[in-house]
Structures are given as C-alpha cells and as structure tokens.
Scaffold this motif. Structure first.
Motif, PDB file in Angstrom:
ATOM      1  N   ALA A   1       0.881  -1.311  -0.103  1.00  0.00           N
ATOM      2  CA  ALA A   1      -0.017  -0.008  -0.091  1.00  0.00           C
ATOM      3  C   ALA A   1       0.891   1.232   0.104  1.00  0.00           C
ATOM      4  N   ARG A   2       1.820   1.253   0.749  1.00  0.00           N
ATOM      5  CA  ARG A   2       2.778   2.381   0.686  1.00  0.00           C
ATOM      6  C   ARG A   2       3.583   2.682  -0.523  1.00  0.00           C
ATOM      7  N   GLN A   3       3.865   1.542  -1.116  1.00  0.00           N
ATOM      8  CA  GLN A   3       4.603   1.798  -2.571  1.00  0.00           C
ATOM      9  C   GLN A   3       3.547   2.357  -3.580  1.00  0.00           C
ATOM     10  N   ARG A   4       2.186   1.774  -3.479  1.00  0.00           N
ATOM     11  CA  ARG A   4       1.231   2.176  -4.412  1.00  0.00           C
ATOM     12  C   ARG A   4       0.703   3.484  -4.186  1.00  0.00           C
ATOM     13  N   ALA A   5       0.690   3.946  -3.155  1.00  0.00           N
ATOM     14  CA  ALA A   5       0.176   5.190  -2.918  1.00  0.00           C
ATOM     15  C   ALA A   5       1.453   6.197  -2.907  1.00  0.00           C
ATOM     16  N   GLY A   6       2.506   6.016  -2.675  1.00  0.00           N
ATOM     17  CA  GLY A   6       3.691   6.658  -2.536  1.00  0.00           C
ATOM     18  C   GLY A   6       3.533   7.557  -1.458  1.00  0.00           C
ATOM     19  N   SER A   7       3.058   7.064  -0.207  1.00  0.00           N
ATOM     20  CA  SER A   7       2.820   7.839   1.013  1.00  0.00           C
ATOM     21  C   SER A   7       4.045   7.519   2.100  1.00  0.00           C
ATOM     22  N   THR A   8       3.912   8.507   3.012  1.00  0.00           N
ATOM     23  CA  THR A   8       4.878   8.321   4.038  1.00  0.00           C
ATOM     24  C   THR A   8       4.748   7.287   4.943  1.00  0.00           C
ATOM     25  N   TYR A   9       3.560   6.878   5.290  1.00  0.00           N
ATOM     26  CA  TYR A   9       3.314   5.444   5.869  1.00  0.00           C
ATOM     27  C   TYR A   9       1.936   4.656   5.324  1.00  0.00           C
ATOM     28  N   ALA A  10       2.096   3.487   5.672  1.00  0.00           N
ATOM     29  CA  ALA A  10       0.845   2.796   5.172  1.00  0.00           C
ATOM     30  C   ALA A  10       0.612   1.788   6.386  1.00  0.00           C
ATOM     31  N   LEU A  11      -0.562   1.680   6.873  1.00  0.00           N
ATOM     32  CA  LEU A  11      -1.348   0.898   7.744  1.00  0.00           C
ATOM     33  C   LEU A  11      -1.967  -0.600   7.114  1.00  0.00           C
TER      34      LEU A  11
ATOM     35  N   ILE B   1      -1.643  -6.313  12.289  1.00  0.00           N
ATOM     36  CA  ILE B   1      -1.662  -5.045  11.868  1.00  0.00           C
ATOM     37  C   ILE B   1      -0.173  -4.486  11.726  1.00  0.00           C
ATOM     38  N   GLY B   2      -0.144  -4.050  10.325  1.00  0.00           N
ATOM     39  CA  GLY B   2       1.298  -3.610   9.729  1.00  0.00           C
ATOM     40  C   GLY B   2       1.393  -2.366   9.683  1.00  0.00           C
ATOM     41  N   LEU B   3       2.521  -1.943   9.862  1.00  0.00           N
ATOM     42  CA  LEU B   3       2.838  -0.324   9.699  1.00  0.00           C
ATOM     43  C   LEU B   3       4.236  -0.004   9.087  1.00  0.00           C
ATOM     44  N   ALA B   4       4.023   0.365   7.766  1.00  0.00           N
ATOM     45  CA  ALA B   4       5.314   0.815   7.038  1.00  0.00           C
ATOM     46  C   ALA B   4       5.451   2.016   6.975  1.00  0.00           C
ATOM     47  N   GLY B   5       6.658   2.606   7.268  1.00  0.00           N
ATOM     48  CA  GLY B   5       7.188   3.945   7.223  1.00  0.00           C
ATOM     49  C   GLY B   5       8.705   4.266   6.741  1.00  0.00           C
ATOM     50  N   PRO B   6       9.169   5.153   6.928  1.00  0.00           N
ATOM     51  CA  PRO B   6      10.337   5.706   6.465  1.00  0.00           C
ATOM     52  C   PRO B   6      11.515   4.938   7.165  1.00  0.00           C
ATOM     53  N   SER B   7      11.353   4.295   8.556  1.00  0.00           N
ATOM     54  CA  SER B   7      12.350   3.618   9.194  1.00  0.00           C
ATOM     55  C   SER B   7      11.914   2.171   9.109  1.00  0.00           C
ATOM     56  N   GLY B   8      11.127   1.572   8.270  1.00  0.00           N
ATOM     57  CA  GLY B   8      10.932   0.281   8.214  1.00  0.00           C
ATOM     58  C   GLY B   8       9.435  -0.234   8.216  1.00  0.00           C
ATOM     59  N   THR B   9       9.466  -1.396   8.678  1.00  0.00           N
ATOM     60  CA  THR B   9       7.848  -1.972   8.627  1.00  0.00           C
ATOM     61  C   THR B   9       7.940  -2.854  10.044  1.00  0.00           C
ATOM     62  N   GLU B  10       6.967  -2.591  10.748  1.00  0.00           N
ATOM     63  CA  GLU B  10       6.712  -3.577  11.750  1.00  0.00           C
ATOM     64  C   GLU B  10       5.355  -4.203  11.628  1.00  0.00           C
ATOM     65  N   VAL B  11       5.170  -5.311  12.370  1.00  0.00           N
ATOM     66  CA  VAL B  11       3.838  -5.984  12.250  1.00  0.00           C
ATOM     67  C   VAL B  11       3.533  -6.388  13.791  1.00  0.00           C
TER      68      VAL B  11
ATOM     69  N   THR C   1      -6.875   0.348  17.122  1.00  0.00           N
ATOM     70  CA  THR C   1      -5.481  -0.165  17.474  1.00  0.00           C
ATOM     71  C   THR C   1      -4.525   0.211  16.275  1.00  0.00           C
ATOM     72  N   ALA C   2      -4.996   0.245  14.992  1.00  0.00           N
ATOM     73  CA  ALA C   2      -3.961   0.483  14.153  1.00  0.00           C
ATOM     74  C   ALA C   2      -3.642   2.101  13.990  1.00  0.00           C
ATOM     75  N   LEU C   3      -4.842   3.032  14.315  1.00  0.00           N
ATOM     76  CA  LEU C   3      -4.502   4.455  14.474  1.00  0.00           C
ATOM     77  C   LEU C   3      -3.677   4.566  15.370  1.00  0.00           C
ATOM     78  N   ASP C   4      -3.698   4.012  16.486  1.00  0.00           N
ATOM     79  CA  ASP C   4      -2.998   3.957  17.948  1.00  0.00           C
ATOM     80  C   ASP C   4      -1.466   3.725  17.627  1.00  0.00           C
ATOM     81  N   LEU C   5      -1.236   2.438  16.713  1.00  0.00           N
ATOM     82  CA  LEU C   5       0.189   2.254  16.534  1.00  0.00           C
ATOM     83  C   LEU C   5       0.875   3.387  15.611  1.00  0.00           C
ATOM     84  N   LEU C   6       0.087   3.981  14.762  1.00  0.00           N
ATOM     85  CA  LEU C   6       0.618   4.961  14.051  1.00  0.00           C
ATOM     86  C   LEU C   6       0.943   6.209  14.793  1.00  0.00           C
TER      87      LEU C   6
END
Ligand code: ATP
Ligand code: MG
Length: 426
Positions: free
Chosen positions: A343-353, A375-385, A404-409
């Motif tokens: 999702a992060r790649q397709r959208a070209g966004s800073t983060y993707a949940l 729940i996954g979170l991809a960002g500039p410093s990597g991806t966590e699940v 929970t996803a919103l709170d992780l971000l």
C-alpha cells in the motif's frame, strides 16, 4: 460545600415504550444538569396515560426538588401531560387568551388553518410561568410548589433543547449554590478498561472531589475528573493534584486532553509534519478509511484505503507475493507486512497501515482463533507488524482493529519525534 437540588426526569410517550423510539431527551438533559452541578437521581418513561403520569410526577416530587417532564404537550387527546401535572399538583388550569392569539398567529403565518383542539395548548396550570416555544406550538410550563419545581417541556428535541437552554437553565442556576465546576478529560487507547482501572483507581479513589468517571468503548477509554468548589483556584488546585498523578501512570497511552478523537489526533500529527498515510484493509473492509475520512480536510494527508478482501486482490492490487499467502495464509504476520509495504508503494505515502485477521465468529484456525488480527505499519524507518487477540463479537473485533491501527501510527510518530520517548512508560 452547599447542597445542590436533586433532579428527576420523566419522559412521556407510549412510543418511547416501544423498540421503535428511544428516549434521548433525558440524556441531553442529564448532561446539562450535570454540568450545572445537579445530579439526576432517577428517570423514567411513562406512556400516554393521565393517572399513571400523575402518579409518576407525585413520586418524583417526593424524592427530588427538580422534576422535568418532557413530551405529551401536543394538542391531541393522547397528550396528557398538562392534565396529569395539574392533577399531581392539585391545581386547576386556566385558558390563556395570549397563548391562543399567539397560536392563531403562528398558524396564519404558515398559511394553515388552526384546528379547535389546538386551543388545548393555551391551557396553563394556575400559578405556572409560561415558557415560550419559538420552534413549535406547545409552550412549556414552570411551576413551583413547596420548594420544588416541576417543568413541562415539549417532546421534540429541536423544541426542547432551545427552550431548556434559554428558559430553564438561567432559572435553575439561580436555585443552585454558587459553585465552580472544572473538569479534566483524557482519552486513552491501547488498554482495556479493567487494566486501566486497576492502574489508576489507587489514585482516584482517594478523592471524592474531584469525582472520577471512566467510560469505555472498544479500545477507547475516557477518563473525566470533575472538581466542584466555591472558588476557581480551589478547583484548579484539586485538579492539579490528581490530574498529573493519573497522567504519570498512563503516560503516552493518553492520546487526547481536549476530547479530540484518535482520527483527529493522527490527522493533526500527519498534517503538522506534512506526511501522508495510506491503508490496506482486509477484515475491516474499509472501516479504517471511513474513520480517517470523517475528519474534514483529511485529503491533505490521506491517500486512500485499498480494501483487499480476497487473496487474489491482495496479490493483484497490493502485489503481495502469492507464495507468502500459500505458505502462511492471508491472516499472518508476513502477509500483513507485505500488505503495508504494498500500500505504501502504490500510494507513494510516508506511512501505510495494514489490517488482516479473523473477525469471527467463525473461520478460525487452530493457531489463529477468531479475534486474531495482524496490523502492519510501513514507514520511512521500516515496517513493523503486531499480532493482537481482540475480545468480543465481529463488530467489536473490527472496532478494536481500527482503533489499534490508528494508535500504532500515533505512537510511532510521537515516539520517533519526542525527545523524551525513551522514558515514557509502555
Ligand atoms: P407535539 O406538539 O409535537 O406533539 P409533544 O410535547 O406532545 O409535542 P410528543 O408528542 O410527546 O411531544 O413527541 C413528539 C415527538 O418528539 C415524538 O414523536 C418523538 O419523535 C420526539 N420525542 C418525544 N419525546 C422524546 C424523548 N424523550 N426523546 C427523544 N425524542 C422524543
Ligand atoms: Mg404529541
């Protein structure tokens, strides 16, 4: 501390005794009364029945100094509130020409004919003050007797609310001791109600002033502190004693101190940093995107949510490697990770949940029972699940997942930028 009058609310209307209509007037009134310092000690719903309603009003007057009756002030035979209140108070009613004139005028202005029965609304209990109704045809009434007050207010909320605010609140304020009410308000995510209560109860149970209330929804808890004092400094001092003690225990689990929802808080963080977010949702079917886009202006930071329910969609839209799904199933850490990155790649966004899991009630596997969500979170410093197990039925599990996803971000953003991040309790 001087004593406040107690209040009782009676909602009138047979329709309110059916599953079709809910009495919401009492919720509104309770909020307003509480803000003033009055406590609602009892409330009831009574059908359109004169004797029963008269009995209820008498009972209310025996236990509370402020009695509010809503509904049943209309012109028809089943509108019995005026008669019932007159009976309970042992008073008669008189016809008031000025109300009849006002009614006739109102009907004329709307180009409608006034039926004879509308004149019933011009009957006023002897000794009552008339409360004007600019939004409807039924005037309200304010009657005092033996140090008590009985208010008759219209049922439709759009008539009741303005009348209560302009006519009743100022009169009630005069009957209350002069007091200041100050509140603190926290919203907390990422913790269960019982865990939260176990953590903070040792602090707040030591105080009756401020009074503490804990309200919980799926993954979202509100803590209210209310201090009641004669002077503002005193109330401020009480809150300054208890508030920080509670804040220290909850740490960064507090996401809002002004009532803002989690989607608003996350939106502000993203906007302030000029960062963007995308999402990939499976078991929540778009609920995350829905929450984020309830905030006006979310288009500034939200790219969109890809709802990919089937494995094929995850592969085609998010470019998840099909071998990952074959090996681990679609509800797994590796797939959640690949969804977030896709999702992060397709959208070209800073983060993707990303959210994938088993909302239930069926569909669980031995090692992945219903309620399990990744729940996954991809960002500039990597991806966590992260893997979660949420309690409750399908709707609750999905609600927990989105929260929970919103709170992780939120935590990821604030941790990354807070110089104190290392010392905040987890
Ligand atoms: P009207 O002149 O409109 O008949 P009324 O005072 O007689 O006014 P009701 O007939 O009791 O009011 O109620 C009118 C409508 O207002 C109801 O159909 C309902 O939709 C709404 N209403 C009444 N009581 C409540 C309540 N307690 N909570 C929420 N809505 C209410
Ligand atoms: Mg009516």
């Amino acid at each position: 501390v001087a004593r406040f009058p107690d209040a009782e609310i009676i909602a009138v209307g047979s329709e309110l005794l059916t599953p079709a209509r809910l009495d919401t007037n009492s919720l509104y009134l309770t909020e307003k009364l509480n803000a003033l310092g009055l406590e609602v000690v009892r409330k009831s719903v009574v059908g359109d029945h004169r004797e029963r309603l008269a009995g209820a009003i008498r009972g209310a007057m025996a236990s509370a100094e402020v009695v509010i009756v809503t509904g049943g002030l209309g012109p028809t035979e089943d509108d019995v509130t005026r008669d019932a209140a007159a009976q309970a108070l042992g008073r008669t009613q008189s016809f008031r020409q000025e109300i009849a004139d006002w009614l006739a005028n109102r009907f004329a202005k709307m180009g409608r004919n006034m039926a004879e029965i509308n004149l019933r609304q011009a009957n006023v209990i002897d000794g009552a003050e008339i409360l004007p109704n600019p939004n409807g045809t039924a005037p309200g009434q304010w009657v005092e007797q033996d140090g008590r007050v009985v208010m008759l207010l219209p049922g439709p909320p759009r008539e009741l609310r303005p009348m209560f605010e302009t006519e009743c609140l100022p009169r009630l304020r005069e009957r209350c001791p002069k007091q200041i009410i100050q509140t603190l308000f926290y919203r907390i995510a990422g913790m269960g109600e019982s865990d939260l209560d176990a953590l903070i109860a040792p602090v707040y149970t030591r105080y009756t002033n401020p009074a503490t209330t804990v309200l919980a929804a799926a993954g979202d808890i509100q803590v209210h502190l209310r201090a009641r004092c004669e002077a503002a400094e005193e109330a401020g001092a009480l809150l300054a004693e208890v508030g920080p003690a509670i804040e220290a225990l909850l740490g960064d689990r507090i996401y809002s101190r002004n009532g803002d929802s989690l989607e608003v808080v996350v939106g502000k963080l993203l906007r302030d940093r000029r960062e963007t977010l995308a999402a990939a949702e499976s078991c929540t079917g778009g609920m995350l995107g829905e929450r984020i886009t309830t905030v006006p202006g979310s288009s500034e930071y939200f790219a969109g949510s890809l709802v990919t329910y089937t494995p094929r969609m995850k592969v085609e839209v998010l470019r998840v490697d099909p071998r990952l799904i074959a090996e681990h199933t679609a509800e797994s850490e590796p797939v959640a990770l690949a969804m977030a990155e896709g999702a992060r790649q397709r959208a070209g966004s800073t983060y993707a949940l990303s959210i994938t899991g088993i909302a239930g009630p069926g569909g669980g596997r031995e090692d992945v029972p219903p309620g399990t969500v990744f729940i996954g979170l991809a960002g500039p410093s990597g991806t966590e699940v992260k893997r979660f197990r949420f309690p409750g039925d399908r709707e609750r599990v999905r609600g927990f997942a989105v929260q929970t996803a919103l709170d992780l971000l939120r935590r990821s953003i604030t941790r990354a930028t807070s110089p104190m991040a290392w010392m905040q309790p987890r």
